[in-house]
Scaffold this motif. Structure first.
Motif, mmCIF file in Angstrom:
data_model
loop_
_atom_site.group_PDB
_atom_site.id
_atom_site.type_symbol
_atom_site.label_atom_id
_atom_site.label_comp_id
_atom_site.label_asym_id
_atom_site.label_seq_id
_atom_site.Cartn_x
_atom_site.Cartn_y
_atom_site.Cartn_z
ATOM 1 N N THR A 221 0.832 -1.196 0.000
ATOM 2 C CA THR A 221 0.000 0.000 0.000
ATOM 3 C C THR A 221 0.869 1.250 0.000
ATOM 4 O O THR A 221 2.083 1.180 0.227
ATOM 5 N N VAL A 228 -5.118 2.197 1.884
ATOM 6 C CA VAL A 228 -4.995 1.662 3.242
ATOM 7 C C VAL A 228 -6.250 0.893 3.625
ATOM 8 O O VAL A 228 -6.181 -0.202 4.199
ATOM 9 N N ALA A 229 -7.421 1.457 3.301
ATOM 10 C CA ALA A 229 -8.682 0.783 3.624
ATOM 11 C C ALA A 229 -8.805 -0.546 2.894
ATOM 12 O O ALA A 229 -9.247 -1.550 3.467
ATOM 13 N N ARG A 232 -6.452 -3.084 4.572
ATOM 14 C CA ARG A 232 -7.012 -3.581 5.835
ATOM 15 C C ARG A 232 -8.132 -4.590 5.575
ATOM 16 O O ARG A 232 -8.252 -5.609 6.263
ATOM 17 N N TYR A 233 -8.953 -4.315 4.577
ATOM 18 C CA TYR A 233 -10.039 -5.235 4.226
ATOM 19 C C TYR A 233 -9.474 -6.578 3.761
ATOM 20 O O TYR A 233 -9.953 -7.648 4.169
ATOM 21 N N TRP A 235 -6.591 -7.785 4.491
ATOM 22 C CA TRP A 235 -5.948 -8.409 5.657
ATOM 23 C C TRP A 235 -6.953 -9.262 6.425
ATOM 24 O O TRP A 235 -6.705 -10.446 6.701
ATOM 25 N N GLU A 262 -2.410 1.588 11.944
ATOM 26 C CA GLU A 262 -3.473 1.019 11.111
ATOM 27 C C GLU A 262 -3.361 -0.498 10.988
ATOM 28 O O GLU A 262 -4.356 -1.171 10.698
ATOM 29 N N PHE A 263 -2.159 -1.025 11.203
ATOM 30 C CA PHE A 263 -1.949 -2.443 10.941
ATOM 31 C C PHE A 263 -1.347 -3.188 12.133
ATOM 32 O O PHE A 263 -0.785 -4.274 11.956
ATOM 33 N N PRO A 314 -8.756 -8.921 11.826
ATOM 34 C CA PRO A 314 -8.469 -7.492 11.788
ATOM 35 C C PRO A 314 -9.153 -6.841 10.587
ATOM 36 O O PRO A 314 -9.464 -7.502 9.589
ATOM 37 N N GLY A 315 -9.371 -5.549 10.682
ATOM 38 C CA GLY A 315 -9.990 -4.832 9.578
ATOM 39 C C GLY A 315 -11.502 -4.852 9.613
ATOM 40 O O GLY A 315 -12.155 -4.207 8.797
ATOM 41 N N ASN A 360 -9.750 -7.442 17.899
ATOM 42 C CA ASN A 360 -9.641 -8.038 16.563
ATOM 43 C C ASN A 360 -9.818 -9.552 16.551
ATOM 44 O O ASN A 360 -9.594 -10.192 15.525
#
Length: 366
Positions: A221, A228-229, A232-233, A235, A262-263, A314-315, A360
């Motif tokens: 990313t 980023v979104a 995360r999705y 992930w 974020e991660f 997560p995400g 998470n």
């Protein structure tokens, strides 16, 4: 056996650059590397070299191959004919030729997975870098062994318990009729021989996916909020198919921001973009893929003693996660991925007594 590594993210060109750099990195370490990509021009352009459907050496220890669906379909058709001849007394596919087949939607993913499996089984490569679509379709591709194994388990049992299944098994008239068409006496044990072969094949795929030393993915990313979104999705979606995501590779720019929060708990490696075909700065900034993949949380942990299943998702938030128990297994839905959890004997058939989403993790109690 090889380490199979792939990359997930919104930018296809960025993923391909990271895949090439990773392949060069492993090759420089003395690993025998295969870089496998789709039948699109991205890899040949970036590599400045023509590629084909057969692996070719493009640098010491480094081979590259493209996976065109039409060629793979033609090659696998002959194998399908052999399988048909093994079970049918009078094969019907022999009059159809691989050169006339047209790939249907979804075939390319299955054919690519089979090609990766064959290259892995060949023993010629220590590392296979798969530069696929890097999205939910790639995740469904890698999750095929587990998804198909559920269909085999579920529908085989439904067939065995059905009136049709009982009739085929018990009827003295139908058994000779089936034997006249098939080379194998499937009625002896409810299609046990082909089913067991399929299960063994799928179990090997599931075992490989569950081992981060065999299969792993990394997110790619920039600091763009949309990318980023998406990362995360992907992930969280990767956890649903049991794929280990080992970390994040962030392509830097003049406004690069720290994406660590974020991660969490993944490590974020900030790397430069390739300029003037100089790959070395990017290669030097890459993380230790194997080490990181072994340090992250596993997608699923089963604690028989405490009667719990913990899924790392997560995400997603708890509103995006759905848990149902309508069949013999527990089904978890998150995003656009659905997973049927095959429980160990100690928990099989036990009703879910509680579920909570915390840090998470979806924690299911029995």
């Amino acid at each position: 056996m090889s380490l199979i590594l792939t990359f997930l993210g919104n930018s296809g060109i960025a993923r391909s650059k990271i895949a090439i750099a990773a392949a060069k990195l492993f090759a420089s370490q003395g690993k025998r590397v295969l870089l496998a990509g789709l039948a699109e021009p991205v890899l040949p352009i970036l590599l400045e070299q023509t590629l084909s459907a057969d692996p070719q050496e493009i640098a010491p220890k480094l081979h590259a191959v493209q996976l065109p669906a039409s060629v793979l379909l033609e090659r696998n058709w002959e194998e399908l004919k052999k399988l048909e001849a093994q079970y049918l007394r009078t094969p019907i596919f022999k009059e159809v030729y691989g050169q006339e087949l047209v790939a249907l939607p979804g075939m390319d993913s299955a054919l690519a997975l089979n090609a990766i499996r064959e290259y892995d089984a060949s023993g010629k490569y220590d590392v296979i870098i798969y530069d696929g679509t890097g999205d939910s379709f790639t995740l469904r591709l890698l999750g095929l062994p587990e998804s198909l194994s559920w269909y085999v388990r579920r529908f085989r049992q439904l067939f065995v318990n059905s009136d049709l299944g009982k009739t085929i098994t018990e009827s003295p008239l139908i058994q000779p009729l089936i034997s006249s068409f098939f080379n194998v006496n499937w009625t002896a044990d409810n299609f046990a021989q082909p089913t067991n072969q399929a299960n063994d094949f799928l179990d090997k795929g599931k075992a490989a996916l569950a081992d981060p030393n065999r299969v792993a993915a990394f997110l790619v990313t920039t600091n763009d909020p949309i990318e980023v979104a998406v990362a995360r999705y992907l992930w969280g979606s990767a956890q649903q198919v049991g794929l280990t995501v080992g970390g994040v590779v962030q392509i830097s720019d003049q406004t690069a921001a720290n994406l660590g929060t974020e991660f969490t708990p993944l490590a974020v490696s900030v790397v430069p973009d390739v300029t003037q075909n100089d790959w070395q700065p990017l290669i030097d900034a890459l993380p230790n893929f194997v080490e990181q993949a072994n340090q992250v949380p596993r997608p699923m942990e089963i604690d028989v003693h405490n009667r719990q299943v913990r899924l790392f998702l997560p995400g997603f938030d708890k509103k995006q996660v759905k848990l149902t128990q309508v069949g013999p297994e527990v089904t978890v839905e998150a995003g656009d991925q659905r997973r049927n959890i095959f429980l160990p004997p100690a928990l099989t058939g036990k009703p879910v007594t509680g579920a909570k989403f915390q840090n998470n993790y979806l924690i299911i109690s029995f």
